[in-house]
Design a protein around this motif. Structure first.
Motif, mmCIF file in Angstrom:
data_model
loop_
_atom_site.group_PDB
_atom_site.id
_atom_site.type_symbol
_atom_site.label_atom_id
_atom_site.label_comp_id
_atom_site.label_asym_id
_atom_site.label_seq_id
_atom_site.Cartn_x
_atom_site.Cartn_y
_atom_site.Cartn_z
ATOM 1 N N ALA A 151 7.147 -9.629 -3.207
ATOM 2 C CA ALA A 151 7.097 -9.402 -4.656
ATOM 3 C C ALA A 151 6.174 -10.424 -5.316
ATOM 4 C CB ALA A 151 8.501 -9.473 -5.256
ATOM 5 N N HIS A 152 6.248 -11.660 -4.885
ATOM 6 C CA HIS A 152 5.379 -12.715 -5.424
ATOM 7 C C HIS A 152 3.922 -12.456 -5.036
ATOM 8 C CE1 HIS A 152 4.156 -16.695 -6.740
ATOM 9 N NE2 HIS A 152 3.570 -16.878 -5.566
ATOM 10 N N MET A 153 3.688 -12.178 -3.768
ATOM 11 C CA MET A 153 2.330 -12.000 -3.278
ATOM 12 C C MET A 153 1.628 -10.821 -3.932
ATOM 13 S SD MET A 153 0.285 -10.694 -0.156
ATOM 14 C CE MET A 153 0.389 -9.205 -1.000
ATOM 15 N N LEU A 154 2.334 -9.753 -4.174
ATOM 16 C CA LEU A 154 1.710 -8.564 -4.746
ATOM 17 C C LEU A 154 1.345 -8.742 -6.213
ATOM 18 C CD1 LEU A 154 3.779 -5.788 -2.942
ATOM 19 C CD2 LEU A 154 1.430 -6.527 -2.461
ATOM 20 N N ASN A 176 -1.666 -0.420 0.581
ATOM 21 C CA ASN A 176 -3.104 -0.607 0.744
ATOM 22 C C ASN A 176 -3.543 -2.071 0.566
ATOM 23 O OD1 ASN A 176 -5.575 0.483 1.459
ATOM 24 N ND2 ASN A 176 -6.189 0.817 -0.668
ATOM 25 N N LYS A 177 -2.734 -2.972 1.101
ATOM 26 C CA LYS A 177 -3.070 -4.398 1.069
ATOM 27 C C LYS A 177 -2.986 -4.996 2.468
ATOM 28 C CE LYS A 177 -2.294 -5.754 -3.622
ATOM 29 N NZ LYS A 177 -3.174 -6.790 -4.078
ATOM 30 N N GLY A 178 -3.332 -4.182 3.457
ATOM 31 C CA GLY A 178 -3.268 -4.642 4.836
ATOM 32 C C GLY A 178 -4.079 -5.890 5.093
ATOM 33 N N ASP A 179 -5.163 -6.068 4.322
ATOM 34 C CA ASP A 179 -6.000 -7.255 4.503
ATOM 35 C C ASP A 179 -5.367 -8.512 3.906
ATOM 36 O OD1 ASP A 179 -6.303 -6.362 1.889
ATOM 37 O OD2 ASP A 179 -8.451 -6.758 1.808
ATOM 38 N N SER A 180 -4.210 -8.374 3.279
ATOM 39 C CA SER A 180 -3.489 -9.533 2.745
ATOM 40 C C SER A 180 -2.500 -10.112 3.753
ATOM 41 C CB SER A 180 -2.741 -9.159 1.458
ATOM 42 O OG SER A 180 -3.662 -8.836 0.444
ATOM 43 N N GLY A 181 -2.439 -9.520 4.924
ATOM 44 C CA GLY A 181 -1.608 -10.052 5.996
ATOM 45 C C GLY A 181 -2.464 -10.842 6.964
ATOM 46 N N LEU A 182 -1.876 -11.839 7.560
ATOM 47 C CA LEU A 182 -2.570 -12.670 8.526
ATOM 48 C C LEU A 182 -1.556 -13.099 9.570
ATOM 49 C CD1 LEU A 182 -5.521 -13.708 8.661
ATOM 50 C CD2 LEU A 182 -4.723 -15.810 7.625
ATOM 51 N N SER A 241 0.255 -2.707 10.251
ATOM 52 C CA SER A 241 -0.464 -2.420 9.005
ATOM 53 C C SER A 241 -0.979 -0.989 9.030
ATOM 54 C CB SER A 241 -1.634 -3.396 8.818
ATOM 55 O OG SER A 241 -1.167 -4.702 8.603
ATOM 56 N N LYS A 242 -1.527 -0.558 10.165
ATOM 57 C CA LYS A 242 -2.002 0.824 10.302
ATOM 58 C C LYS A 242 -0.857 1.807 10.189
ATOM 59 C CE LYS A 242 -6.077 -0.244 13.013
ATOM 60 N NZ LYS A 242 -6.699 -0.273 14.339
ATOM 61 N N LEU A 243 0.286 1.486 10.792
ATOM 62 C CA LEU A 243 1.445 2.358 10.688
ATOM 63 C C LEU A 243 1.865 2.519 9.227
ATOM 64 C CD1 LEU A 243 3.658 4.035 12.082
ATOM 65 C CD2 LEU A 243 4.959 1.913 12.337
ATOM 66 N N GLY A 244 1.885 1.426 8.485
ATOM 67 C CA GLY A 244 2.228 1.497 7.059
ATOM 68 C C GLY A 244 1.252 2.355 6.276
ATOM 69 N N GLN A 245 -0.038 2.281 6.622
ATOM 70 C CA GLN A 245 -1.030 3.136 5.953
ATOM 71 C C GLN A 245 -0.759 4.603 6.253
ATOM 72 O OE1 GLN A 245 -4.592 1.442 7.659
ATOM 73 N NE2 GLN A 245 -5.077 0.321 5.780
#
Length: 167
Positions: free
Chosen positions: A100-103, A125-131, A160-164
């Motif tokens: 919630a904070h990150m988004l 659609n924020k898969g690039d925000s994961g590391l 991340s792909k599964l979530g997309q």
């Protein structure tokens, strides 16, 4: 070189870094932000299979090495309400508060060992925000081989792909 701005939400990541003696080095090289739930509950009262001490992050918070944040309950509820109850059922309170904070913030990335976190990032659609922890360690010059699957780049990419796809 500026520090890597980072939000480590998964208590297991923090515990793993403690177990491997990497926590303080990561704090020196990253700007670490943790939810109050992770600091006060999930890390402090978790006793891992390899780590038999309670982890007290209050000295790191007091010294400014860890930035603590709290998210209003209404914001966490708004975040949760975006998802089907079955989908969000795998989230723990620290992950909910952290996501919630990150988004609502910019320039943060999230590291986790839980698939649901990366699925949610992919879903919004924020898969690039994961590391992954593997990627973090490589970026700060602490690259390690043989990390558990849940801390690898391949794990992050898969979920991340599964979530997309689920979106």
């Amino acid at each position: 070189m500026p520090k890597l701005k980072l939000l480590i939400l998964d208590a297991n990541v923090v515990i793993y870094l403690h177990e491997k003696g990497l926590w303080q080095t990561v704090l020196e090289r990253c700007e670490v932000h943790l939810s109050s739930i992770v600091i006060d509950d999930e890390v402090r009262f978790y006793e891992g299979t390899e780590y038999d001490e309670l982890i007290d992050l209050s000295p790191d918070v007091a010294a400014g090495r860890v930035h603590r944040f709290d998210v209003p309950v209404s914001d966490v509820k708004e975040f949760r309400d975006q998802f089907d109850p079955v989908y969000r059922g795998d989230l723990d309170p620290g992950e909910e508060e952290s996501l919630a904070h990150m988004l609502h913030a910019e320039d943060f990335v999230i590291s986790s060992g839980d698939a649901i976190v990366y699925r949610i990032l992919g879903n919004v659609n924020k898969g690039d925000s994961g590391l992954s922890l593997e990627e973090i360690l490589q970026k700060v010059g602490l690259g390690r081989s043989g990390l558990p699957w849940q801390y690898t780049k391949a794990f992050r990419e898969k979920y991340s792909k599964l979530g997309q796809q689920e979106a």
